[in-house]
Design an enzyme around this catalytic site. Structure first.
Site, PDB file in Angstrom:
ATOM      1  CG  HIS A  17    -109.192  27.789 -61.323  1.00  0.00           C
ATOM      2  ND1 HIS A  17    -107.951  27.256 -61.588  1.00  0.00           N
ATOM      3  CD2 HIS A  17    -110.067  27.057 -62.075  1.00  0.00           C
ATOM      4  CE1 HIS A  17    -108.072  26.253 -62.435  1.00  0.00           C
ATOM      5  NE2 HIS A  17    -109.341  26.116 -62.750  1.00  0.00           N
ATOM      6  N   GLY A  25     -98.545  30.121 -70.123  1.00  0.00           N
ATOM      7  CA  GLY A  25     -98.230  29.841 -68.729  1.00  0.00           C
ATOM      8  C   GLY A  25     -99.128  28.851 -68.028  1.00  0.00           C
ATOM      9  CB  SER A  45     -99.707  22.380 -66.462  1.00  0.00           C
ATOM     10  OG  SER A  45    -100.962  22.314 -65.788  1.00  0.00           O
TER      11      SER A  45
END
Length: 355
Positions: free
Chosen positions: A158, A230, A232
């Protein structure tokens, strides 16, 4: 037809007789898929080619909020920016119209204000031992880089604050320039065309870096351990990395919550898609449900690496502390004395508290 019936009866648990369930034999990659059993297998047999994929959960103990935790997550604390919706702060169209909220948030989260966590240093230790094939991260905080992990090992899916470009002419600016602009409360403007300069963070509506698409084929070809921490596993295409390793690759989840258990109805091959660590047909998935730092410390202890990891954390943090102190001293020399007439109430409170 019998094969189809057995598949849905045993794998998807959608009916079928108990006899059908007994017909399916689950061949595990290792005999014991508990966390302790996995750690013992690693200690005795080792792994050769490890890929890590991480999200905001490995940085929360550094003081950086994750995105989705109710009450404490980033998206829950953006009301002060008066956004049309929480995700607008990372929306390219909104940024082009109103970049100020993003840069106000960037000042709060800017790299250099935080230090890497034990989870970050565990990944560095994997690389030091020659075990790390690649490290994929959703995070934009550059804490992976601060551990000393080589740049070629990191894929920032990202993006990050490490490089910056003008959104009009694409002129590049480095991290130090951007930091100076942000902390001076100036809107970063291109010196060439006066366009807004944006950190190379992937906003909604932008493509992920090319390396994210070009590297997985090689990285996962012979990967024998995928460590997921860590995250989702809700954001695509990053979450799809869990599908990439072959069926003999063990997948270890270290996470506060059980994630990655997408409905098997969506995928005709659930053994390569969903994480099945709590399912009877699990063949290769392992989970440590808890704090990421606690997970890596428990794993390091089981492997006999705990002292080595602690020494790495201590020595590297000492280096960072010295570097940050030096930078603060340099900034202090260049910073003029505060004008009392221009001080904010917050500045006065801080000054009064120090007296």
């Amino acid at each position: 037809m019998d094969k189809v019936r057995r598949f849905f009866a045993n794998t998807l648990h959608l009916g079928g007789s108990s006899d059908a369930k007994e017909e399916v034999k689950v061949e595990k990659v290792i005999p014991d898929l508990s966390f302790d059993g996995f750690a013992e297998h690693w200690r005795v047999h080792g792994f050769r080619k490890i890929v890590t994929m991480v999200g905001a959960g490995i940085s929360t103990s550094a003081g950086i909020p994750d995105f989705r935790s109710p009450g404490s997550g980033l998206y829950s604390n953006l009301k002060k920016y008066e956004l049309p919706h929480p995700t607008a702060i990372f929306d390219l169209d909104y940024f082009e119209k109103n970049p100020a909220p993003f840069f106000a948030l960037a000042k709060e989260l800017y790299p250099g204000s935080f230090i890497p966590t034990p989870a970050h240093y565990f990944i560095r230790l994997l690389n030091d031992k020659g075990l790390l094939q690649r490290h994929y991260t959703q995070n934009i905080d550059t804490l992976d880089r601060l551990t000393g992990l080589p740049e070629d090992k990191i894929i920032e899916a990202h993006g990050s604050f490490h490089t910056n470009h003008c959104i009009k002419c694409r002129k590049e600016y480095d991290m130090d320039w951007m930091k100076a602009e942000i902390f001076a409360d100036r809107l970063p403007k291109c010196q060439k065309c006066q366009g807004v300069v944006k950190p190379d963070i992937v906003f909604f509506g932008e493509n992920l870096p090319k390396r994210f698409y070009s590297s997985p084929e090689e990285d996962f070809q012979d990967c024998d351990l995928l460590i997921i921490m860590g995250t989702s596993l809700e954001v695509q295409p990053f979450a799809s990395l869990v599908w990439r390793p072959g069926p003999r690759c063990i997948r270890l989840l270290i996470n506060r919550d059980a994630v990655g258990q997408a409905s098997c109805v969506l995928f005709m091959d659930p053994n390569t898609r969903s994480l099945l660590f709590d399912k009877p047909n699990n063949t290769r998935d392992v989970a440590f449900l808890g704090d990421c730092d606690a997970g890596v410390m428990a794993l390091a202890k089981a492997l006999g690496w705990d002292q080595e990891l602690q020494q790495l954390i201590t020595s590297e943090r000492k280096k960072l502390s010295g570097s940050q102190n030096s930078e603060e001293l340099q900034q202090g020399k260049e910073k003029p004395q505060s004008d009392p007439d221009k001080m904010t109430s917050g500045d006065r409170d801080k000054k009064d508290a120090s007296l």
